[in-house]
Design an enzyme around this catalytic site. Structure first.
Site, PDB file in Angstrom:
ATOM      1  N   LYS A 110       0.846  -1.200   0.000  1.00  0.00           N
ATOM      2  CA  LYS A 110       0.000   0.000   0.000  1.00  0.00           C
ATOM      3  C   LYS A 110       0.881   1.249   0.000  1.00  0.00           C
ATOM      4  O   LYS A 110       1.923   1.270   0.672  1.00  0.00           O
ATOM      5  CB  LYS A 110      -0.913  -0.035   1.235  1.00  0.00           C
ATOM      6  CG  LYS A 110      -1.958   1.083   1.273  1.00  0.00           C
ATOM      7  CD  LYS A 110      -2.905   0.921   2.475  1.00  0.00           C
ATOM      8  CE  LYS A 110      -3.969   1.995   2.544  1.00  0.00           C
ATOM      9  NZ  LYS A 110      -4.887   1.826   3.688  1.00  0.00           N
ATOM     10  N   SER A 117      -9.843   1.851   2.636  1.00  0.00           N
ATOM     11  CA  SER A 117      -8.965   2.612   1.775  1.00  0.00           C
ATOM     12  C   SER A 117      -7.931   1.772   1.023  1.00  0.00           C
ATOM     13  O   SER A 117      -7.385   2.248   0.039  1.00  0.00           O
ATOM     14  CB  SER A 117      -8.219   3.666   2.602  1.00  0.00           C
ATOM     15  OG  SER A 117      -7.383   3.064   3.570  1.00  0.00           O
ATOM     16  N   SER A 124     -10.021  -0.496   6.777  1.00  0.00           N
ATOM     17  CA  SER A 124      -9.414  -0.362   5.447  1.00  0.00           C
ATOM     18  C   SER A 124      -8.719  -1.594   4.893  1.00  0.00           C
ATOM     19  O   SER A 124      -8.358  -1.606   3.721  1.00  0.00           O
ATOM     20  CB  SER A 124      -8.427   0.792   5.451  1.00  0.00           C
ATOM     21  OG  SER A 124      -9.131   1.984   5.257  1.00  0.00           O
TER      22      SER A 124
HETATM   23  N1  GLN Z   1     -13.368   4.194   6.078  1.00  0.00           N
HETATM   24  C1  GLN Z   1     -12.742   4.538   7.304  1.00  0.00           C
HETATM   25  C2  GLN Z   1     -12.267   5.970   7.247  1.00  0.00           C
HETATM   26  O1  GLN Z   1     -12.453   6.567   6.248  1.00  0.00           O
HETATM   27  C3  GLN Z   1     -11.583   3.626   7.595  1.00  0.00           C
HETATM   28  C4  GLN Z   1     -10.343   3.974   6.855  1.00  0.00           C
HETATM   29  C5  GLN Z   1      -9.169   3.168   7.279  1.00  0.00           C
HETATM   30  O2  GLN Z   1      -9.284   2.131   7.912  1.00  0.00           O
HETATM   31  N2  GLN Z   1      -7.993   3.687   6.946  1.00  0.00           N
HETATM   32  O3  GLN Z   1     -11.755   6.500   8.161  1.00  0.00           O
END
Ligand code: GLN
Length: 487
Positions: free
Chosen positions: A79, A154, A178
Site C-alpha cells: 500500500k 482505503s 481499510s
Molecule cells: N473508512 C474509514 C475511514 O475513512 C476507515 C479507513 C481506514 O481504515 N484507513 O476512516
C-alpha cells in the site's frame, strides 16, 4: 497451473523446489500488471527494474540458504502509505506526489530479510481516508469483479490486486476497516492485527491510536504466513509489543471444534442487505457443522461506534497532518509570497476534499469549548466499547459478523454523500477502537455476482485462533477459490 494462479505458499514451495525461479515468478506478475492493470489501476507505481534485480538477488540468497522464510521468493504489493526507501510513497495525495522516503518501514525491512520481492505501490484513498478508493488523487481503482464498482477502501488497490492476481499477497493498513472492507468487496482475505502486534514505524500516520498494518491474501494460510513475517516488537515503535501467543503452526492447523463463537445481534439488524445477512448466517451454520458452538448475543454499543470513531480518527488526523506545511517535505505551492501563504496555499492546493473535511472536523472537536462535548465524550464511548468486547470475550472465543452492510457500491455513488459512506463502516470501526484483531474472509456472492465477506474478531493477540478458524471454514467452502474473469 499458471504462476499467477498459485497461492503465495504454493508459489514459495515451487520456488523452494526449484520448479519456478524467483525471476520467473516476479516477471509473471509484472507482465500481468502491464497487461491488465490498465483496466483496474491497482498500482500507483510499478518497480519493474528494481523487482527483477531484487529477484536475482533473492534467488541467489535462496540457493545459498540465506532466505528460508515460508514466503521466500514471493512477490508482494505494498500500500502506498508504507515507506519504501528510494521508491515514491504518495499516500495517493498530491501533497506527497514526489515524496521518496530515505528509509524503509519496519515491515518492509522484515519482508526484505524474509526474501520477498516488492512489485510496486498500491492505490488507496488519500491518506487512507475513505471506504472506496475514490478519494485517491491518482484516480479510482476498479473492482475486478465488476469494473463499474469500487474495490472498497482505503486499501482498495491492495485488495483488487490480490483478487485480480496482480500480486499473490499484499500489505495494507486498517484504521477503521481499510483492510477488511476492501477484502470483503474484492473477495479476498485480509487481517487487521491486534493494535501493537505489527510495528507502525514507517507507516504514514492517519490516526495513530487506531492504525495497524496487515496482510492480504487469497487464503487464510497466505495471510498467516505473511503475518508471521511482519509481527512482533520493534524498538522503533513504542506501541509495538511482543506477541507471545502467535504460533504459525497453530494457525495453519485450522482447528475450530469446541470453540464458542458469538454473533452480535446488533450486527444483523435492519441496516444490513438481506443477501449479506444470509451469507453470514450460512457461514455460522458451516461453523456449527465444523463443531463450533454459535450463539447470538446483544451488543447495543454498536450505535456509538461511528460517531466515536470519526471524532477520534479526525482529531488524531488533524494533528498528524499538520506536518505537511510546504516547508519540511511534500508539495510546496509555487503561488505563495510569504510564510503564511506557503502554509495556506500548499495545504489548500495539496490536500483533497475528504482530507480537508477531516482536518476541519478534527480541529473543531479539539477546539476549546467543544473538546468536552465531542472529543472527551468520544473517549468515554471508547472505554465502553472496549469494555463491551472484554465482556463478550468472557463468554466467547471469537465473534462473527458481516464486514460491511452491503457489497461493493457503484463508482460515484458515495462521493456525494460522505455521511452515508461513513455509516458503511459501522461493523469495522469498533474493532479498531477496541484494539482487537479481526479478519475478513469471503463467504458468498450476491445475486449480481459480487463477493460478500464476513469477519472473525478475536481476543487481543489471538490472531492464530482466528486464522485457524478462517482456515477451517476455507477447508469446507470454495468462495476463496473463485476468481473474477480477467479483463
Ligand atoms: N473508512 C474509514 C475511514 O475513512 C476507515 C479507513 C481506514 O481504515 N484507513 O476512516
Amino acid at each position: 497451473m499458471q504462476i499467477t494462479d498459485m497461492t503465495a505458499l504454493e508459489l514459495a514451495s515451487a520456488i523452494k523446489a526449484g520448479e519456478v525461479s524467483v525471476r520467473e515468478a516476479t516477471e509473471s506478475f509484472l507482465d500481468a500488471i502491464e497487461k491488465r492493470d490498465g483496466a483496474y489501476h491497482c498500482y500507483n507505481t510499478v518497480c519493474r527494474e528494481e523487482a527483477l534485480r531484487r529477484a536475482d538477488e533473492v534467488q541467489k540468497g535462496i540457493d545459498e540458504g540465506v532466505y528460508t522464510s515460508p514466503l521466500a521468493g514471493v512477490p508482494i504489493g505494498i500500500k502506498d502509505n508504507i515507506c519504501t526507501k528510494g521508491v515514491k510513497t504518495t499516500c495517493s495525495s498530491k501533497i506527497l506526489e514526489n515524496f521518496v522516503p530515505t528509509y524503509d518501514a519496519t515491515v518492509i525491512r522484515r519482508l526484505r530479510d524474509a526474501g520477498l520481492v516488492m512489485l510496486g505501490k498500491l492505490n488507496m484513498d488519500e491518506f487512507a481516508m475513505g471506504s472506496t478508493t475514490e478519494t485517491s488523487a491518482t484516480g479510482v481503482t476498479h473492482n475486478p469483479w465488476n469494473t463499474d464498482r469500487v474495490p472498497g477502501g482505503s486499501s482498495g488497490g491492495a485488495a483488487a490486486a490480490v483478487a485480480a492476481k496482480l500480486a499473490p499477497v499484499a500489505l495494507g493498513s486498517d484504521t477503521g476497516g481499510s483492510i477488511r472492507q476492501p477484502a470483503s468487496f474484492c473477495g479476498v482475505c485480509g487481517l487487521k492485527p491486534t493494535y501493537g502486534a505489527v510495528s507502525r514505524y514507517g507507516l504514514v500516520a492517519y490516526a495513530s491510536s487506531l492504525d495497524q498494518i496487515g496482510p492480504f491474501g487469497r487464503t487464510a494460510d497466505d495471510c498467516a504466513a505473511l503475518f508471521s513475517l511482519i509481527e512482533g516488537k520493534d524498538e522503533k515503535d513504542g506501541t509495538s509489543m511482543v506477541n507471545p501467543k502467535f504460533d504459525l503452526e497453530k494457525a495453519l492447523k485450522g482447528e475450530i471444534a469446541g470453540k464458542k463463537i458469538g454473533i452480535p445481534e446488533d450486527y444483523l439488524d435492519e441496516g444490513i442487505a438481506p443477501e449479506v445477512k444470509a451469507a453470514v448466517l450460512a457461514a455460522a451454520e458451516a461453523y456449527k457443522k465444523l463443531g463450533a458452538v454459535v450463539e447470538t448475543f446483544p451488543m447495543p454499543i454498536v450505535r456509538y461506534a461511528i460517531p466515536a470513531y470519526y471524532i477520534i480518527a479526525c482529531a488524531e488526523a488533524c494533528s498528524n497532518l499538520s506536518r505537511y506545511d510546504g516547508i519540511k517535505y511534500g508539495y510546496k505551492s509555487p503561488n505563495a509570497e510569504n510564510l503564511m501563504e506557503t502554509y495556506i496555499k500548499s495545504r489548500s492546493e495539496g490536500f483533497g476534499m475528504e482530507v480537508k473535511r477531516r482536518i476541519m472536523l478534527g480541529n473543531f472537536v479539539l477546539s476549546s469549548g467543544y473538546y468536552d462535548a465531542y472529543y472527551n465524550k468520544a473517549l468515554k464511548a471508547k472505554k465502553l466499547i472496549q469494555q463491551a468486547f472484554f465482556d463478550a470475550f468472557e463468554t466467547y472465543d471469537m465473534l462473527l459478523g458481516p464486514v460491511a452492510p452491503t457489497t461493493a457500491l457503484k463508482i460515484g455513488e458515495s462521493l456525494s454523500d460522505p455521511l452515508k459512506m461513513y455509516l458503511g463502516d459501522i461493523y469495522t470501526v469498533m474493532i479498531n477502537i477496541a484494539g482487537v484483531p479481526s479478519m475478513a474472509i469471503p463467504c458468498g456472492f450476491d445475486s449480481e455476482g459480487l463477493p460478500v465477506g464476513m469477519q472473525l474478531i478475536g481476543k487481543p493477540f489471538c490472531e492464530a485462533e482466528i486464522l485457524a478458524a478462517a482456515k477451517a471454514y476455507q477447508s469446507v467452502t470454495d468462495f476463496h477459490k473463485q476468481s473474477p474473469k480477467a479483463e
